[in-house]
Design a protein around this motif. Sequence first.
Motif, mmCIF file in Angstrom:
data_model
loop_
_atom_site.group_PDB
_atom_site.id
_atom_site.type_symbol
_atom_site.label_atom_id
_atom_site.label_comp_id
_atom_site.label_asym_id
_atom_site.label_seq_id
_atom_site.Cartn_x
_atom_site.Cartn_y
_atom_site.Cartn_z
ATOM 1 N N ARG A 52 0.834 -1.206 0.000
ATOM 2 C CA ARG A 52 0.000 0.000 0.000
ATOM 3 C C ARG A 52 0.860 1.244 0.000
ATOM 4 N N ARG A 53 0.406 2.236 -0.778
ATOM 5 C CA ARG A 53 1.103 3.509 -0.773
ATOM 6 C C ARG A 53 0.477 4.384 0.292
ATOM 7 N N GLN A 54 1.207 5.355 0.746
ATOM 8 C CA GLN A 54 0.662 6.313 1.692
ATOM 9 C C GLN A 54 -0.175 7.305 0.907
ATOM 10 N N ILE A 55 -1.466 7.345 1.183
ATOM 11 C CA ILE A 55 -2.355 8.226 0.451
ATOM 12 C C ILE A 55 -3.228 9.006 1.412
ATOM 13 N N GLN A 114 -9.542 4.609 0.964
ATOM 14 C CA GLN A 114 -10.171 4.411 -0.346
ATOM 15 C C GLN A 114 -11.449 3.599 -0.122
ATOM 16 N N ASN A 139 -8.204 7.971 -4.340
ATOM 17 C CA ASN A 139 -7.382 9.168 -4.289
ATOM 18 C C ASN A 139 -6.123 8.829 -5.074
ATOM 19 N N GLY A 140 -6.053 9.293 -6.309
ATOM 20 C CA GLY A 140 -4.971 8.924 -7.216
ATOM 21 C C GLY A 140 -3.620 9.498 -6.840
ATOM 22 N N ASP A 141 -2.603 9.061 -7.563
ATOM 23 C CA ASP A 141 -1.238 9.545 -7.340
ATOM 24 C C ASP A 141 -1.160 11.060 -7.507
ATOM 25 N N ASP A 142 -2.055 11.618 -8.346
ATOM 26 C CA ASP A 142 -2.062 13.062 -8.579
ATOM 27 C C ASP A 142 -2.817 13.814 -7.483
ATOM 28 N N GLY A 143 -3.358 13.077 -6.490
ATOM 29 C CA GLY A 143 -4.074 13.705 -5.390
ATOM 30 C C GLY A 143 -5.531 13.994 -5.675
#
Length: 178
Positions: A52-55, A114, A139-143
């Motif tokens: 998981r990425r930090q989002i 998410q 919530n995409g990589d672009d925020g």
Amino acid sequence: MRRRVLSALALSAGVSAAAAAAGFQTLCQAIEHPGEKKASKKEEKVTVGKSRRQIKPCNLTGWWENDLGSKMQVFEVDKDGTFSGEYHTAVSSTKKPIQPSPLTGSQHLDEDGQCTFGFTVNWKKFSDSTAVFVGQCFNGDDGKEVLHTSWLLREKVDSEPDDWKATRTGHNTFTRTG
């Protein structure tokens, strides 16, 4: 080996059983592979944590617009995940003037932000139909936050023989507008 997966959402027990017999796995089932060692709870946490990425958590509260130009405002989501709001549809098959319609829903409050959610729109102000939406907030990589939804729309029909034409289904993608 290819796996065939079928969502169990809104499937009757008979349809679910038939799908399983045909080799489909429903999304709510754990996937097990013969001969594969099952991970311990500790190993699962480590694996999940690494993948998981930090989002930033996705927040449903606010204004959203879909690909057809319909808009909705989600009022504050309470601590239990319940919310309400208004839906302003841009499309309708009725001849009456379109009016904002109440929506009520529930959000699964997820640790990774998410979330999945569902809501009902009652078109009672101008139509004899009801719609239910289910979806997930990303919530995409672009925020940028986006909602991917699937829906069922049930229109009132005059008789049981017309039941076959009373339900429509579709998909919409919503983006935040405010």
